[in-house]
Scaffold this active site. Sequence first.
Site, PDB file in Angstrom:
ATOM      1  N   ARG A 147      -6.687   6.665 -36.868  1.00  0.00           N
ATOM      2  CA  ARG A 147      -5.857   5.782 -37.689  1.00  0.00           C
ATOM      3  C   ARG A 147      -5.995   6.230 -39.137  1.00  0.00           C
ATOM      4  O   ARG A 147      -7.110   6.496 -39.598  1.00  0.00           O
ATOM      5  CB  ARG A 147      -6.350   4.335 -37.536  1.00  0.00           C
ATOM      6  CG  ARG A 147      -5.460   3.324 -38.196  1.00  0.00           C
ATOM      7  CD  ARG A 147      -6.067   1.935 -38.130  1.00  0.00           C
ATOM      8  NE  ARG A 147      -6.766   1.639 -39.368  1.00  0.00           N
ATOM      9  CZ  ARG A 147      -7.033   0.408 -39.804  1.00  0.00           C
ATOM     10  NH1 ARG A 147      -6.686  -0.651 -39.077  1.00  0.00           N
ATOM     11  NH2 ARG A 147      -7.670   0.213 -40.929  1.00  0.00           N
ATOM     12  N   TYR A 159      -5.517  -2.892 -48.179  1.00  0.00           N
ATOM     13  CA  TYR A 159      -6.160  -3.053 -46.882  1.00  0.00           C
ATOM     14  C   TYR A 159      -6.445  -1.677 -46.255  1.00  0.00           C
ATOM     15  O   TYR A 159      -5.603  -0.788 -46.283  1.00  0.00           O
ATOM     16  CB  TYR A 159      -5.262  -3.853 -45.900  1.00  0.00           C
ATOM     17  CG  TYR A 159      -5.771  -3.662 -44.498  1.00  0.00           C
ATOM     18  CD1 TYR A 159      -6.914  -4.338 -44.068  1.00  0.00           C
ATOM     19  CD2 TYR A 159      -5.206  -2.711 -43.641  1.00  0.00           C
ATOM     20  CE1 TYR A 159      -7.459  -4.091 -42.834  1.00  0.00           C
ATOM     21  CE2 TYR A 159      -5.745  -2.460 -42.389  1.00  0.00           C
ATOM     22  CZ  TYR A 159      -6.870  -3.157 -41.995  1.00  0.00           C
ATOM     23  OH  TYR A 159      -7.417  -2.894 -40.786  1.00  0.00           O
ATOM     24  N   ASP A 210      -1.847   1.052 -39.567  1.00  0.00           N
ATOM     25  CA  ASP A 210      -1.835  -0.416 -39.552  1.00  0.00           C
ATOM     26  C   ASP A 210      -1.096  -0.919 -40.801  1.00  0.00           C
ATOM     27  O   ASP A 210      -1.572  -0.733 -41.925  1.00  0.00           O
ATOM     28  CB  ASP A 210      -3.284  -0.933 -39.553  1.00  0.00           C
ATOM     29  CG  ASP A 210      -3.376  -2.420 -39.242  1.00  0.00           C
ATOM     30  OD1 ASP A 210      -2.336  -3.098 -39.247  1.00  0.00           O
ATOM     31  OD2 ASP A 210      -4.511  -2.890 -38.998  1.00  0.00           O
ATOM     32  N   HIS A 212      -0.588  -4.049 -41.281  1.00  0.00           N
ATOM     33  CA  HIS A 212      -1.357  -5.266 -41.579  1.00  0.00           C
ATOM     34  C   HIS A 212      -0.469  -6.406 -42.075  1.00  0.00           C
ATOM     35  O   HIS A 212      -0.766  -7.047 -43.092  1.00  0.00           O
ATOM     36  CB  HIS A 212      -2.499  -4.960 -42.564  1.00  0.00           C
ATOM     37  CG  HIS A 212      -3.778  -5.662 -42.234  1.00  0.00           C
ATOM     38  ND1 HIS A 212      -4.264  -6.710 -42.970  1.00  0.00           N
ATOM     39  CD2 HIS A 212      -4.651  -5.493 -41.227  1.00  0.00           C
ATOM     40  CE1 HIS A 212      -5.398  -7.137 -42.433  1.00  0.00           C
ATOM     41  NE2 HIS A 212      -5.658  -6.423 -41.358  1.00  0.00           N
ATOM     42  N   GLU A 236       1.127  -0.541 -36.340  1.00  0.00           N
ATOM     43  CA  GLU A 236       0.514  -1.820 -35.954  1.00  0.00           C
ATOM     44  C   GLU A 236       0.893  -2.953 -36.903  1.00  0.00           C
ATOM     45  O   GLU A 236       1.004  -2.737 -38.118  1.00  0.00           O
ATOM     46  CB  GLU A 236      -1.006  -1.620 -35.975  1.00  0.00           C
ATOM     47  CG  GLU A 236      -1.787  -2.868 -35.648  1.00  0.00           C
ATOM     48  CD  GLU A 236      -3.283  -2.668 -35.887  1.00  0.00           C
ATOM     49  OE1 GLU A 236      -3.768  -1.521 -35.872  1.00  0.00           O
ATOM     50  OE2 GLU A 236      -3.965  -3.683 -36.110  1.00  0.00           O
ATOM     51  N   GLU A 262      -3.855  -8.446 -32.696  1.00  0.00           N
ATOM     52  CA  GLU A 262      -5.284  -8.682 -32.945  1.00  0.00           C
ATOM     53  C   GLU A 262      -5.549 -10.136 -33.334  1.00  0.00           C
ATOM     54  O   GLU A 262      -6.655 -10.624 -33.157  1.00  0.00           O
ATOM     55  CB  GLU A 262      -5.832  -7.718 -34.000  1.00  0.00           C
ATOM     56  CG  GLU A 262      -5.281  -7.950 -35.384  1.00  0.00           C
ATOM     57  CD  GLU A 262      -5.733  -6.899 -36.381  1.00  0.00           C
ATOM     58  OE1 GLU A 262      -5.937  -5.744 -35.974  1.00  0.00           O
ATOM     59  OE2 GLU A 262      -5.863  -7.236 -37.563  1.00  0.00           O
ATOM     60  N   ARG A 283      -2.663  -5.961 -28.625  1.00  0.00           N
ATOM     61  CA  ARG A 283      -3.978  -5.706 -29.223  1.00  0.00           C
ATOM     62  C   ARG A 283      -4.980  -6.839 -29.058  1.00  0.00           C
ATOM     63  O   ARG A 283      -6.046  -6.835 -29.662  1.00  0.00           O
ATOM     64  CB  ARG A 283      -3.799  -5.398 -30.723  1.00  0.00           C
ATOM     65  CG  ARG A 283      -2.922  -4.219 -30.955  1.00  0.00           C
ATOM     66  CD  ARG A 283      -3.407  -3.202 -31.922  1.00  0.00           C
ATOM     67  NE  ARG A 283      -4.257  -3.646 -32.988  1.00  0.00           N
ATOM     68  CZ  ARG A 283      -5.566  -3.364 -33.047  1.00  0.00           C
ATOM     69  NH1 ARG A 283      -6.152  -2.673 -32.095  1.00  0.00           N
ATOM     70  NH2 ARG A 283      -6.275  -3.777 -34.074  1.00  0.00           N
ATOM     71  N   GLU A 339      -9.648   0.441 -30.081  1.00  0.00           N
ATOM     72  CA  GLU A 339     -10.064   0.658 -31.473  1.00  0.00           C
ATOM     73  C   GLU A 339     -11.593   0.723 -31.549  1.00  0.00           C
ATOM     74  O   GLU A 339     -12.287  -0.039 -30.875  1.00  0.00           O
ATOM     75  CB  GLU A 339      -9.556  -0.497 -32.351  1.00  0.00           C
ATOM     76  CG  GLU A 339      -9.920  -0.350 -33.819  1.00  0.00           C
ATOM     77  CD  GLU A 339      -9.397  -1.512 -34.670  1.00  0.00           C
ATOM     78  OE1 GLU A 339      -9.023  -2.550 -34.082  1.00  0.00           O
ATOM     79  OE2 GLU A 339      -9.371  -1.366 -35.892  1.00  0.00           O
ATOM     80  N   TRP A 403      -2.015 -10.306 -46.424  1.00  0.00           N
ATOM     81  CA  TRP A 403      -2.992  -9.254 -46.731  1.00  0.00           C
ATOM     82  C   TRP A 403      -3.074  -8.277 -45.563  1.00  0.00           C
ATOM     83  O   TRP A 403      -3.090  -8.674 -44.417  1.00  0.00           O
ATOM     84  CB  TRP A 403      -4.376  -9.872 -46.975  1.00  0.00           C
ATOM     85  CG  TRP A 403      -5.431  -8.822 -47.116  1.00  0.00           C
ATOM     86  CD1 TRP A 403      -5.614  -7.960 -48.167  1.00  0.00           C
ATOM     87  CD2 TRP A 403      -6.451  -8.494 -46.163  1.00  0.00           C
ATOM     88  NE1 TRP A 403      -6.674  -7.123 -47.922  1.00  0.00           N
ATOM     89  CE2 TRP A 403      -7.196  -7.434 -46.686  1.00  0.00           C
ATOM     90  CE3 TRP A 403      -6.785  -9.000 -44.895  1.00  0.00           C
ATOM     91  CZ2 TRP A 403      -8.273  -6.857 -46.000  1.00  0.00           C
ATOM     92  CZ3 TRP A 403      -7.844  -8.438 -44.220  1.00  0.00           C
ATOM     93  CH2 TRP A 403      -8.591  -7.375 -44.776  1.00  0.00           C
TER      94      TRP A 403
HETATM   95  O1  KDG Z   1      -8.903  -3.370 -37.146  1.00  0.00           O
HETATM   96  C1  KDG Z   1      -7.789  -3.726 -37.487  1.00  0.00           C
HETATM   97  O2  KDG Z   1      -6.746  -3.244 -37.065  1.00  0.00           O
HETATM   98  C2  KDG Z   1      -7.680  -4.795 -38.476  1.00  0.00           C
HETATM   99  O3  KDG Z   1      -6.581  -5.103 -38.875  1.00  0.00           O
HETATM  100  C3  KDG Z   1      -8.941  -5.447 -38.910  1.00  0.00           C
HETATM  101  C4  KDG Z   1      -8.751  -6.859 -39.425  1.00  0.00           C
HETATM  102  O4  KDG Z   1      -8.359  -6.830 -40.765  1.00  0.00           O
HETATM  103  C5  KDG Z   1     -10.048  -7.610 -39.308  1.00  0.00           C
HETATM  104  O5  KDG Z   1     -10.466  -7.599 -37.984  1.00  0.00           O
HETATM  105  C6  KDG Z   1      -9.912  -9.028 -39.809  1.00  0.00           C
HETATM  106  O6  KDG Z   1     -11.067  -9.748 -39.554  1.00  0.00           O
HETATM  107 MG    MG Z   2      -5.097  -4.393 -37.525  1.00  0.00          MG
END
Ligand code: KDG
Ligand code: MG
Length: 403
Positions: A147, A159, A210, A212, A236, A262, A283, A339, A403
């Site tokens: 990644r 991030y 990601d 995010h 992602e 996630e 995920r 992951e 975020w």
């Molecule tokens: O691992 C990832 O893909 C994430 O996005 C991590 C997250 O920000 C994290 O697990 C939040 O607690």
């Molecule tokens: Mg993530």
Amino acid sequence: MKITNARVIVCSPGRNFVTLKIETDEGLTGIGDATLNGRELSVAAYLTEHVIPCLIGRDAHQIEDIWQYLYKGAYWRRGPVTMTAIAAVDTALWDIKAKAAGQPLYQLLGGKSRTGVMVYGHANGSDIEHTVDEVLRYADAGYKAIRAQSGVPGLEKVYGVGKGTLFYEPADADLPSEHDWSTEKYLRHTPKLFERIRDKLGFEHHLLHDVHHRLTPIEAGRLGKALEPFNLFWMEDATPAENQEAFRLIRQHTTTPLAVGEIFNSIWDCKELIENQLIDYVRATVVHAGGITHLRRIADLASLYQVRTGCHGATDLSPVCMGAALHFDLWVPNFGIQEYMRHTEETDAVFPHAYTFDQGMLYPGDVPGHGVEIDEVLAAKYPYKRAYLPVNRLQHDGTLWNW
Ligand SMILES: O=C(O)C(=O)C[C@H](O)[C@H](O)CO
Ligand SMILES: [Mg+2]
């Protein structure tokens, strides 16, 4: 086999973790991860005050019945706190059942479907060249899938970009730190990053990214389209997924594969995404999605639509979750990828585990149970420290953003 005792262990060996330990009258114990990043103590209290009293005296072998009892019995159903608490009980009970059988957990799920679990690591850097170097470092370390996240010119912190170590940890302050965000800057930068990585790395490795949750659906469609020449394994969390329908718009504009989930805690969070084939990878993982019992249900639904798994595995999921997820991954027929963000040495010492890494693959090991234990004496040396994830604000006017 009766449950005689259960207790919650909160510790912070490098970061906070919540662990549930269940004891039985046959002397077997099992543990489950109950960590919900930034809201740890809510799950600890939920377990201690509301769940543990319901467990004492129950048959530890009746995993499904206990799952239904805690889910339907709570009346309110779902939600991250409830589902994380149920997951912890479920994981600990699968651990006990597998130990009682003298088998590694994957054998009870149906046995191995593959020889090992392909993982992706996190390469990140302050700018494109730094990120490219990190990607190459991961490739040299044997990773087959990487990644890539990079700093964005004009944004101070974004991030996914750490301080250059293997242990990226975003929950870095006892109140949320504030980052600034500009979609325009990010969208201009990210295709250049992947162009440069492919130039240097070639096309043999899988690359992931990601977003995010920071784009709108149409912006995500634009990014996915711009990234198509670089053959991503997935993009992602392209947009927030509360509105599952939003992914239809992204799909209409790009063939870049999509991963999401996630932050999902139940099958209801992804039912439409899966049934309408709006995503390629789901995920959800053991700790936040109701344990092995519920995750298996999600994966089975996904398999009908050729959606594959890609379990979350950031550092805020403890080695206990990772161990359990690896048994699940080894079995699940529609496995995609896992992951893998390495934990710190302190964390690994508190949670001795049987899983091992070799050439981009993880192996859960063959000890009975899920293969992860907790050293309670060591854990007691690391008391809980409040830590929060950051928030994002739009750079031009301070509006609170994702975020
Ligand atoms: O691992 C990832 O893909 C994430 O996005 C991590 C997250 O920000 C994290 O697990 C939040 O607690
Ligand atoms: Mg993530």
